[in-house]
Design a protein around this motif. Structure first.
Motif, PDB file in Angstrom:
ATOM      1  N   VAL A 295       9.478   8.959   0.458  1.00 27.79           N
ATOM      2  CA  VAL A 295      10.116   7.769  -0.099  1.00 27.79           C
ATOM      3  C   VAL A 295       9.324   7.209  -1.286  1.00 27.79           C
ATOM      4  N   LEU A 296       7.981   7.195  -1.154  1.00 32.04           N
ATOM      5  CA  LEU A 296       7.174   6.543  -2.193  1.00 32.04           C
ATOM      6  C   LEU A 296       6.745   7.483  -3.322  1.00 32.04           C
ATOM      7  N   GLN A 297       6.902   8.793  -3.099  1.00 32.48           N
ATOM      8  CA  GLN A 297       6.486   9.775  -4.113  1.00 32.48           C
ATOM      9  C   GLN A 297       7.163   9.472  -5.453  1.00 32.48           C
ATOM     10  N   ASN A 298       6.378   9.494  -6.515  1.00 33.47           N
ATOM     11  CA  ASN A 298       6.916   9.300  -7.871  1.00 33.47           C
ATOM     12  C   ASN A 298       7.625   7.963  -8.070  1.00 33.47           C
ATOM     13  N   LEU A 299       7.342   7.002  -7.186  1.00 33.63           N
ATOM     14  CA  LEU A 299       7.958   5.699  -7.323  1.00 33.63           C
ATOM     15  C   LEU A 299       6.979   4.790  -8.058  1.00 33.63           C
ATOM     16  N   ASN A 300       7.463   4.106  -9.081  1.00 39.55           N
ATOM     17  CA  ASN A 300       6.631   3.203  -9.847  1.00 39.55           C
ATOM     18  C   ASN A 300       6.473   1.886  -9.093  1.00 39.55           C
ATOM     19  N   PHE A 301       5.226   1.411  -9.011  1.00 44.03           N
ATOM     20  CA  PHE A 301       5.034   0.168  -8.255  1.00 44.03           C
ATOM     21  C   PHE A 301       4.647  -0.992  -9.181  1.00 44.03           C
ATOM     22  N   ARG A 302       4.962  -0.849 -10.465  1.00 44.37           N
ATOM     23  CA  ARG A 302       4.601  -1.889 -11.431  1.00 44.37           C
ATOM     24  C   ARG A 302       5.218  -3.248 -11.060  1.00 44.37           C
ATOM     25  N   SER A 303       6.425  -3.208 -10.481  1.00 43.76           N
ATOM     26  CA  SER A 303       7.140  -4.453 -10.162  1.00 43.76           C
ATOM     27  C   SER A 303       6.434  -5.289  -9.089  1.00 43.76           C
ATOM     28  N   ILE A 304       5.572  -4.670  -8.276  1.00 45.02           N
ATOM     29  CA  ILE A 304       4.926  -5.453  -7.205  1.00 45.02           C
ATOM     30  C   ILE A 304       3.476  -5.798  -7.542  1.00 45.02           C
TER      31      ILE A 304
ATOM     32  N   LYS B 292       2.144   5.153 -11.282  1.00 44.68           N
ATOM     33  CA  LYS B 292       3.332   5.976 -11.143  1.00 44.68           C
ATOM     34  C   LYS B 292       3.633   6.377  -9.711  1.00 44.68           C
ATOM     35  N   ASN B 293       2.602   6.720  -8.938  1.00 40.20           N
ATOM     36  CA  ASN B 293       2.856   7.263  -7.615  1.00 40.20           C
ATOM     37  C   ASN B 293       2.453   6.294  -6.503  1.00 40.20           C
ATOM     38  N   ALA B 294       3.460   5.635  -5.905  1.00 43.92           N
ATOM     39  CA  ALA B 294       3.198   4.636  -4.868  1.00 43.92           C
ATOM     40  C   ALA B 294       2.618   5.262  -3.605  1.00 43.92           C
ATOM     41  N   ALA B 295       2.988   6.538  -3.318  1.00 46.28           N
ATOM     42  CA  ALA B 295       2.465   7.222  -2.131  1.00 46.28           C
ATOM     43  C   ALA B 295       0.953   7.391  -2.259  1.00 46.28           C
ATOM     44  N   LEU B 296       0.512   7.829  -3.466  1.00 43.13           N
ATOM     45  CA  LEU B 296      -0.912   8.026  -3.709  1.00 43.13           C
ATOM     46  C   LEU B 296      -1.647   6.678  -3.637  1.00 43.13           C
ATOM     47  N   ALA B 297      -1.004   5.618  -4.139  1.00 47.04           N
ATOM     48  CA  ALA B 297      -1.613   4.288  -4.107  1.00 47.04           C
ATOM     49  C   ALA B 297      -1.867   3.847  -2.662  1.00 47.04           C
ATOM     50  N   LEU B 298      -0.864   4.004  -1.806  1.00 44.57           N
ATOM     51  CA  LEU B 298      -0.993   3.610  -0.402  1.00 44.57           C
ATOM     52  C   LEU B 298      -2.111   4.404   0.268  1.00 44.57           C
ATOM     53  N   ASN B 299      -2.127   5.715  -0.029  1.00 38.53           N
ATOM     54  CA  ASN B 299      -3.135   6.606   0.521  1.00 38.53           C
ATOM     55  C   ASN B 299      -4.538   6.178   0.114  1.00 38.53           C
ATOM     56  N   THR B 300      -4.705   5.843  -1.176  1.00 40.58           N
ATOM     57  CA  THR B 300      -6.020   5.456  -1.706  1.00 40.58           C
ATOM     58  C   THR B 300      -6.478   4.130  -1.096  1.00 40.58           C
ATOM     59  N   ILE B 301      -5.525   3.213  -0.876  1.00 36.27           N
ATOM     60  CA  ILE B 301      -5.850   1.931  -0.229  1.00 36.27           C
ATOM     61  C   ILE B 301      -6.337   2.163   1.197  1.00 36.27           C
ATOM     62  N   HIS B 302      -5.611   3.017   1.951  1.00 29.11           N
ATOM     63  CA  HIS B 302      -6.004   3.305   3.333  1.00 29.11           C
ATOM     64  C   HIS B 302      -7.367   3.982   3.405  1.00 29.11           C
ATOM     65  N   GLU B 303      -7.589   4.929   2.477  1.00 32.59           N
ATOM     66  CA  GLU B 303      -8.849   5.672   2.509  1.00 32.59           C
ATOM     67  C   GLU B 303     -10.060   4.778   2.307  1.00 32.59           C
ATOM     68  N   GLN B 304      -9.935   3.820   1.388  1.00 30.52           N
ATOM     69  CA  GLN B 304     -11.082   2.954   1.093  1.00 30.52           C
ATOM     70  C   GLN B 304     -11.126   1.763   2.043  1.00 30.52           C
ATOM     71  N   ASP B 305     -10.137   1.683   2.951  1.00 34.48           N
ATOM     72  CA  ASP B 305     -10.088   0.642   3.971  1.00 34.48           C
ATOM     73  C   ASP B 305     -10.162  -0.758   3.352  1.00 34.48           C
TER      74      ASP B 305
ATOM     75  N   TYR C 218       8.347   0.324   0.689  1.00 31.70           N
ATOM     76  CA  TYR C 218       8.774   1.476   1.494  1.00 31.70           C
ATOM     77  C   TYR C 218       9.997   1.131   2.340  1.00 31.70           C
ATOM     78  N   LYS C 219       9.964  -0.039   2.991  1.00 33.57           N
ATOM     79  CA  LYS C 219      11.081  -0.434   3.867  1.00 33.57           C
ATOM     80  C   LYS C 219      12.394  -0.528   3.088  1.00 33.57           C
ATOM     81  N   PHE C 220      12.344  -1.190   1.921  1.00 35.78           N
ATOM     82  CA  PHE C 220      13.559  -1.331   1.108  1.00 35.78           C
ATOM     83  C   PHE C 220      14.077   0.037   0.646  1.00 35.78           C
ATOM     84  N   LYS C 221      13.151   0.869   0.132  1.00 35.35           N
ATOM     85  CA  LYS C 221      13.569   2.173  -0.410  1.00 35.35           C
ATOM     86  C   LYS C 221      14.103   3.082   0.683  1.00 35.35           C
ATOM     87  N   LYS C 222      13.486   3.002   1.872  1.00 35.48           N
ATOM     88  CA  LYS C 222      13.908   3.871   2.975  1.00 35.48           C
ATOM     89  C   LYS C 222      15.340   3.541   3.390  1.00 35.48           C
TER      90      LYS C 222
END
Lengths: 363, 363
Positions: B237-246, B317-330, B355-359
């Motif tokens: 869902v989040l792959q290649n999704l731009n998160f600039r709006s949030i 550009k990639n919201a999935a990677l952003a979420l992943n990076t946030i989780h990794e660095q706790d 994610y909820k809205f897009k899903k």
């Protein structure tokens, strides 16, 4: 779907927790495959256990009602029951008496059955030859309802009263005694830490015996003790705290709007929920509720048909009560009414943030 | 403190999950009390098991590296290990080969030991009289390291490869085969549902045998399968999704400010975290980290001393990677850099909302 409501007694809702239903189905399934001939015996034992736990909780509730506390519901879990009161007893002695009521009911049943046995030596009891064959529970014993009732109530009473760990009755007695000296919150913290330790020892004991049931009970006690400490801390920190500063502007939808229209409105506003006002009632709808409705119906169905009616908050003085009311109605936020006028909404994450700040300040 | 890093191999961090450390301590404690004479034997078995699991995971990682995937860490849990790659293999055949590498290593060890036995019939093996005495594992067998190595690797290889449930290797093989036909996300959903069902049957089987270990493994598989499905869905869902709006405006603190000053600043702004910029590095501090510091030091200690250095997001550009990076660095949020310039912060709850809205939109 966390639980199923099965009825109301004395105005108290009786709920089966979903883990209860799940374990019951698994047990029934296993019995059907591996021991179908004793299914009636197990069914009877289950009925005796179920009604003894329910009556135990009803006795707690009855005394709580007499002490002027409102009892909201009784929830039945696989390892026992919980009676939820709207607030904690103010006086430690009230908690003490309420905690004692449940096990005392079990002991009363034990005494009555022992009296019956004394008066009518062979009534409803298994022949002594069964006991000499094997110790402990044994399928043959289940044919004797009076014996099963004696055994179940004896175990329930003893374990609940004499294992001094929260959230069991024994732990509540200990907490009430500590509370006379340290106050409710400090007493809960001490009792919770001691209970965690006791649960770890019980768990190790279960592992040593290879007894899965004891291990599961130990895990429930461990998690239950942590939850009691958390709840007590939240109540203390948020009690009498005004939450007016975190009130936000609500997002409204009109009763005649469709789900599709409301979804777009929510997406634009970045809100996971909306309020719908109809006459003088508030209705609530969130993303999770919408996701359960077939998307092909979104353009036809009016949101008011799937929204749920909610009870708003009628003051903004007690943040602890606000959090509690939000959790109870299973919503993300509630409208706040002051002087018959809505002044905004209070959201769960904002209350949680308020708690974090206040807790650190109070430390 | 969710895990302890014990070292680095091939640039891959090796971590012990805290449940691993906990169970090891409990096992050691129980052995010390009840069977101290065999503690060396159990220690050896544990060492063989530990190194076999680690090598199994290193073989997965080695093949993943050869396929051009970056492996971040290997985490050791009580029931086995997990090798984390930075992203999922693009081609199903890559996942297939990576999944096969682990069990194949175990089988290679088994074959080498069988060859040694074939060439030197009595080397390192227990006398056949032990086998005729009792079946299965037996303390006496633990005195023979070569036998224990054979047995552990045989079990690890067989169970991981032939129990076709996610997150085990067998489940990954099934998922890779399904992915050639249905694509990665749909394949994960099918494999995850089948795995949950398999885990339930394994759990029932364990309950029937009264075997606690099997029940625990079944629970891990059940939760692991659900987590795989959830992760796959979030990534799709989040792959290649731009998160600039949030993207939001960050709250900054100065390196020379004390914890006390920063706390008041956070409370006023209703933010649970702050960013501190020093030279060209970003540092991060949140309420949870502050709560761990003695309040008497708050007025003296400069926040920069307790804040942690973070790696910002270098694109939006990639919201999935952003979420992943946030989780990794706790952390709760990360700054976003575009063209060498910070444009704001992205917060975890906002990404979750996205994610909820897009899903729902994609459903």
């Amino acid at each position: 779907m966390r639980s199923i409501t099965i009825g109301k007694i004395l105005g108290i809702k009786i709920e089966l927790h979903y883990t209860f239903v799940l374990l019951l189905s698994i047990a029934f399934f296993l019995l059907l495959i591996f021991d179908p001939f004793h299914i009636l015996n197990y069914g009877m034992l289950f009925f005796i256990l179920f009604s003894s736990v329910l009556l135990h909780e009803l006795f707690h509730s009855l005394v709580a009602l007499l002490k002027g506390l409102k009892v909201e519901k009784i929830s039945l879990l696989p390892i026992g029951g919980i009676a939820y009161t709207q607030k904690m007893p103010e006086k430690p002695v009230d908690e003490l008496v309420i905690a004692l009521a449940g096990p005392l009911f079990n002991f009363a049943i034990v005494i009555i059955i022992l009296l019956i046995i004394h008066l009518f030596p062979n009534f409803g009891m298994p022949p002594s030859s069964i006991f000499s064959l094997e110790s402990g529970m044994n399928i043959a014993l289940l044919q004797y309802p009076l014996f099963a009732l004696l055994w179940v109530n004896f175990i329930l009473g003893i374990f609940n009263l004499f294992f001094p760990a929260l959230p069991l009755d024994g732990g509540r007695v200990v907490r009430a005694l500590l509370a006379t000296k340290f106050g409710f919150v400090k007493a809960t913290q001490i009792a919770s830490n001691a209970s965690s330790l006791l649960a770890i020892f019980l768990g190790l004991f279960g592992l040593l015996l290879g007894n899965l049931f004891i291990v599961i009970i130990a895990v429930f006690i461990f998690l239950g003790a942590k939850a009691e400490a958390q709840t007590a801390s939240i109540k203390e920190v948020l009690q009498n705290l005004n939450f007016r500063s975190i009130i936000k502007k609500p997002l409204y939808a009109k009763p005649e709007e469709t789900i599709q229209e409301i979804f777009l409105k929510m997406k634009r506003a970045r809100k996971e929920y909306v309020l719908i006002k109809k006459q003088n009632n508030f209705h609530y709808l969130d993303l999770e509720m919408m996701a359960e409705i077939d998307k092909r119906l979104w353009k036809k169905v009016k949101a008011i048909r799937v929204a749920k009616k909610i009870v708003p908050l009628y003051s903004c003085k007690n943040a602890a009560l606000a959090l509690n009311t939000i959790h109870e109605q299973d919503v993300l936020a509630l409208p706040v009414i002051v002087d018959n006028r809505i002044i905004g909404v209070v959201e769960e994450p904002e209350l949680a943030k308020l708690y974090k700040f206040k807790k650190i300040e109070a430390a």
